[in-house]
Every structure is written in structure tokens, then in C-alpha cells.
Scaffold this motif. Sequence first.
Motif, PDB file in Angstrom:
ATOM      1  N   MET A  18       0.817  -1.213   0.000  1.00  0.00           N
ATOM      2  CA  MET A  18       0.000   0.000   0.000  1.00  0.00           C
ATOM      3  C   MET A  18       0.854   1.268   0.000  1.00  0.00           C
ATOM      4  N   SER A  19       2.120   1.145   0.387  1.00  0.00           N
ATOM      5  CA  SER A  19       2.993   2.324   0.441  1.00  0.00           C
ATOM      6  C   SER A  19       3.642   2.641  -0.906  1.00  0.00           C
ATOM      7  N   ILE A  20       3.512   1.750  -1.862  1.00  0.00           N
ATOM      8  CA  ILE A  20       4.206   1.909  -3.138  1.00  0.00           C
ATOM      9  C   ILE A  20       3.265   2.511  -4.176  1.00  0.00           C
ATOM     10  N   LYS A  21       3.670   3.648  -4.714  1.00  0.00           N
ATOM     11  CA  LYS A  21       2.867   4.366  -5.701  1.00  0.00           C
ATOM     12  C   LYS A  21       2.641   3.500  -6.939  1.00  0.00           C
ATOM     13  N   GLY A  22       1.391   3.411  -7.369  1.00  0.00           N
ATOM     14  CA  GLY A  22       1.040   2.678  -8.572  1.00  0.00           C
ATOM     15  C   GLY A  22       0.954   1.175  -8.403  1.00  0.00           C
ATOM     16  N   PHE A  23       1.087   0.703  -7.199  1.00  0.00           N
ATOM     17  CA  PHE A  23       1.038  -0.735  -6.947  1.00  0.00           C
ATOM     18  C   PHE A  23      -0.410  -1.194  -6.974  1.00  0.00           C
ATOM     19  N   GLY A  24      -0.700  -2.276  -7.663  1.00  0.00           N
ATOM     20  CA  GLY A  24      -2.068  -2.763  -7.763  1.00  0.00           C
ATOM     21  C   GLY A  24      -2.262  -4.075  -7.030  1.00  0.00           C
ATOM     22  N   ILE A  25      -3.239  -4.121  -6.138  1.00  0.00           N
ATOM     23  CA  ILE A  25      -3.571  -5.377  -5.483  1.00  0.00           C
ATOM     24  C   ILE A  25      -5.041  -5.701  -5.747  1.00  0.00           C
ATOM     25  N   ARG A  26      -5.356  -6.967  -5.645  1.00  0.00           N
ATOM     26  CA  ARG A  26      -6.711  -7.448  -5.916  1.00  0.00           C
ATOM     27  C   ARG A  26      -7.381  -7.833  -4.597  1.00  0.00           C
ATOM     28  N   SER A  27      -8.660  -7.535  -4.496  1.00  0.00           N
ATOM     29  CA  SER A  27      -9.362  -7.738  -3.238  1.00  0.00           C
ATOM     30  C   SER A  27      -9.419  -9.197  -2.808  1.00  0.00           C
ATOM     31  N   VAL A  28      -9.554 -10.129  -3.726  1.00  0.00           N
ATOM     32  CA  VAL A  28      -9.655 -11.542  -3.370  1.00  0.00           C
ATOM     33  C   VAL A  28      -8.271 -12.183  -3.292  1.00  0.00           C
ATOM     34  N   ASP A  29      -7.513 -12.122  -4.378  1.00  0.00           N
ATOM     35  CA  ASP A  29      -6.214 -12.798  -4.424  1.00  0.00           C
ATOM     36  C   ASP A  29      -5.229 -12.271  -3.390  1.00  0.00           C
ATOM     37  N   ASP A  30      -5.284 -10.981  -3.110  1.00  0.00           N
ATOM     38  CA  ASP A  30      -4.319 -10.367  -2.208  1.00  0.00           C
ATOM     39  C   ASP A  30      -4.852 -10.148  -0.800  1.00  0.00           C
ATOM     40  N   SER A  31      -6.024 -10.708  -0.525  1.00  0.00           N
ATOM     41  CA  SER A  31      -6.547 -10.679   0.843  1.00  0.00           C
ATOM     42  C   SER A  31      -5.715 -11.633   1.701  1.00  0.00           C
TER      43      SER A  31
END
Length: 148
Positions: A18-31
Motif C-alpha cells: 500500500m505504500s508503493i505508488k502505482g502498486f495494484g492489489i486485488r481484493s480476493v487474491d491479495d486478501s
Amino acid sequence: MIRTMTIDDYDAVRNLWMSIKGFGIRSVDDSREGVEAFIKRNPTTSVVAVEDNKIVGAILCGHDGRRGCLYHVCVAEGYRMRGIGKSMVVFCMNALKEEHINKVSLIAFTKNDIGNAFWRQIGWTKREDLNYYDFTLNEDNITAFNKE
């Protein structure tokens, strides 16, 4: 220090993401549940870098029995250009080799200039001979696909 990631690292790793600009996480896979399932399937291949008593780098790394893949390769901004990223990649490559995996890939967003420069610098090859496709598995998408 580079070491194998465990689910106990999840909160610190997510905070790093969350601290890295432009980083994308997915709600299911990255939970927490998604990462825990990934680590259970691949218990020895994901990695964290720890400095100053905190996680400053991470890679989710796994394989399907044939090919390895690196996901969410990241190093905290203040810790870059010190060899941490490369050390984590080498750790993952050795862990995959121990699992008898001889090819590894990753996906980097085209607009991720820092990441793409990193991969080129450490000798990875950008593929120009294929297209990458994906399909999100959920009931609505599967039903719509089946009707076509």
C-alpha cells in the motif's frame, strides 16, 4: 536479511504494498485468505527482506509444477538500489530450482518504469512473441461466457 515469507508477515507485506505508488492489489487474491492459500500451495518460494526490524521487500513466488511466477515484487522506496530486489529474486529462483522448476516468468505493468528498468538491468528478457490474456472467474463472467 532475506527469508521465506509466512502468513504471519501478511500485515507488514500488505502495508508495504500500500505504500508503493502505482502498486495494484486485488481484493480476493491479495486478501489475507488469498495470500494464505498461495503460501500453503507454495510454502518455500515466497520471500521477504527484513532490515531495521521491518519488512522492506517482498515477492510472492510460486509454481504450477511446470513454470514459476513472481508476483508483487517490491522494495520500499528508501531501500532501493541496494541489491535487496536482486537478492530476493535470487532467493526465489533458488527455491524454484529446489522444486525442479527451470523456467520463471513475471508480469510488469508497461507504465512501471522503475520495475521494467530493474528487470532489464538484472538480465531478464521481455517477451515480444506472445500476448498475455486473462479472464476473471466469477459467476457472472462464467455464465456470460457460457452463453456466447
